[in-house]
Design a protein around this motif. Sequence first.
Motif, mmCIF file in Angstrom:
data_model
loop_
_atom_site.group_PDB
_atom_site.id
_atom_site.type_symbol
_atom_site.label_atom_id
_atom_site.label_comp_id
_atom_site.label_asym_id
_atom_site.label_seq_id
_atom_site.Cartn_x
_atom_site.Cartn_y
_atom_site.Cartn_z
ATOM 1 N N LEU A 83 12.077 4.454 -9.362
ATOM 2 C CA LEU A 83 10.919 3.657 -9.760
ATOM 3 C C LEU A 83 10.313 2.954 -8.551
ATOM 4 N N ASP A 84 11.159 2.472 -7.671
ATOM 5 C CA ASP A 84 10.678 1.826 -6.450
ATOM 6 C C ASP A 84 9.895 2.815 -5.584
ATOM 7 N N GLN A 85 10.380 4.038 -5.486
ATOM 8 C CA GLN A 85 9.673 5.062 -4.712
ATOM 9 C C GLN A 85 8.331 5.409 -5.351
ATOM 10 N N ARG A 86 8.295 5.467 -6.687
ATOM 11 C CA ARG A 86 7.023 5.745 -7.377
ATOM 12 C C ARG A 86 6.021 4.621 -7.121
ATOM 13 N N ILE A 87 6.491 3.386 -7.139
ATOM 14 C CA ILE A 87 5.608 2.248 -6.862
ATOM 15 C C ILE A 87 5.060 2.353 -5.448
ATOM 16 N N ASN A 88 5.915 2.666 -4.494
ATOM 17 C CA ASN A 88 5.464 2.813 -3.105
ATOM 18 C C ASN A 88 4.436 3.929 -2.966
ATOM 19 N N SER A 89 4.642 5.020 -3.686
ATOM 20 C CA SER A 89 3.689 6.125 -3.659
ATOM 21 C C SER A 89 2.337 5.683 -4.221
ATOM 22 N N LYS A 90 2.374 4.937 -5.320
ATOM 23 C CA LYS A 90 1.133 4.439 -5.915
ATOM 24 C C LYS A 90 0.446 3.422 -4.998
ATOM 25 N N LEU A 91 1.221 2.633 -4.279
ATOM 26 C CA LEU A 91 0.630 1.682 -3.332
ATOM 27 C C LEU A 91 -0.094 2.409 -2.197
ATOM 28 N N GLU A 92 0.477 3.531 -1.764
ATOM 29 C CA GLU A 92 -0.201 4.339 -0.734
ATOM 30 C C GLU A 92 -1.506 4.904 -1.281
ATOM 31 N N LEU A 93 -1.478 5.382 -2.521
ATOM 32 C CA LEU A 93 -2.685 5.895 -3.148
ATOM 33 C C LEU A 93 -3.733 4.784 -3.274
ATOM 34 N N LEU A 94 -3.295 3.600 -3.614
ATOM 35 C CA LEU A 94 -4.200 2.457 -3.742
ATOM 36 C C LEU A 94 -4.889 2.169 -2.408
ATOM 37 N N GLU A 95 -4.144 2.206 -1.328
ATOM 38 C CA GLU A 95 -4.737 1.984 0.001
ATOM 39 C C GLU A 95 -5.762 3.070 0.326
ATOM 40 N N THR A 96 -5.464 4.299 -0.045
ATOM 41 C CA THR A 96 -6.406 5.404 0.176
ATOM 42 C C THR A 96 -7.695 5.177 -0.612
ATOM 43 N N LEU A 97 -7.553 4.781 -1.874
ATOM 44 C CA LEU A 97 -8.738 4.516 -2.697
ATOM 45 C C LEU A 97 -9.560 3.362 -2.126
ATOM 46 N N ARG A 98 -8.887 2.327 -1.666
ATOM 47 C CA ARG A 98 -9.612 1.189 -1.070
ATOM 48 C C ARG A 98 -10.361 1.622 0.196
ATOM 49 N N ALA A 99 -9.729 2.468 1.000
ATOM 50 C CA ALA A 99 -10.389 2.964 2.209
ATOM 51 C C ALA A 99 -11.610 3.801 1.841
ATOM 52 N N ASP A 103 4.567 -1.223 -13.549
ATOM 53 C CA ASP A 103 5.760 -0.609 -12.952
ATOM 54 C C ASP A 103 6.644 -1.658 -12.278
ATOM 55 N N ILE A 104 6.037 -2.617 -11.616
ATOM 56 C CA ILE A 104 6.812 -3.676 -10.953
ATOM 57 C C ILE A 104 7.563 -4.503 -11.987
ATOM 58 N N ASN A 105 6.898 -4.838 -13.081
ATOM 59 C CA ASN A 105 7.576 -5.582 -14.155
ATOM 60 C C ASN A 105 8.739 -4.774 -14.716
ATOM 61 N N ARG A 106 8.510 -3.484 -14.884
ATOM 62 C CA ARG A 106 9.574 -2.600 -15.383
ATOM 63 C C ARG A 106 10.723 -2.540 -14.376
ATOM 64 N N LEU A 107 10.390 -2.455 -13.080
ATOM 65 C CA LEU A 107 11.409 -2.408 -12.031
ATOM 66 C C LEU A 107 12.276 -3.662 -12.051
ATOM 67 N N ASP A 152 -7.561 0.133 -12.347
ATOM 68 C CA ASP A 152 -6.596 0.785 -13.238
ATOM 69 C C ASP A 152 -5.259 1.013 -12.540
ATOM 70 N N LEU A 153 -5.315 1.462 -11.290
ATOM 71 C CA LEU A 153 -4.084 1.714 -10.538
ATOM 72 C C LEU A 153 -3.337 0.414 -10.265
ATOM 73 N N GLU A 154 -4.055 -0.654 -9.967
ATOM 74 C CA GLU A 154 -3.415 -1.956 -9.752
ATOM 75 C C GLU A 154 -2.685 -2.413 -11.012
ATOM 76 N N LYS A 155 -3.311 -2.232 -12.170
ATOM 77 C CA LYS A 155 -2.660 -2.593 -13.441
ATOM 78 C C LYS A 155 -1.399 -1.760 -13.659
ATOM 79 N N GLU A 156 -1.502 -0.472 -13.365
ATOM 80 C CA GLU A 156 -0.347 0.433 -13.524
ATOM 81 C C GLU A 156 0.787 0.016 -12.594
#
Length: 146
Positions: free
Chosen positions: A13-29, A70-74, A62-66
Amino acid sequence: MGAKEYLSQALWLDQRINSKLELLETLRALAMKVSVNLTEEKVSGGKNTKSHMENTIAKIVDLEKEINRDINRLVGVKAEIMDTISQVDDPICQLLLEMRYVNGWSWEAVAGELRFDRSWISRLHGSALKEIEKKMKHASKSNKKQ
């Protein structure tokens, strides 16, 4: 689900969160790269850059909410795993399991911190997993009887 799979939930779950955080940075860029051509007049039915920007921002929200879900679940999964680990009798095995499955340390880091060689860490890990397996089976049987 076996003990190792159960304990590994937090790592995955931690790895999935990190992957989503990378995607979030890409979307912001990407959102920052969107530019509007102010020299062109807007024609009805033409391509609307603002719409693209709004879509990107909506995806970011939407990704930030997701990620927050995930963080709450973690946090919950880690608390559950810590509770399970606390049921192991040997405090060294407890520490080993916490370092590995809660903190995400490599086996080499765990061995170095505990000052044991890697093969001894593997033996301790194996015996701790067997103990957790027994406790999980016992808990499962107790739940079925209720």
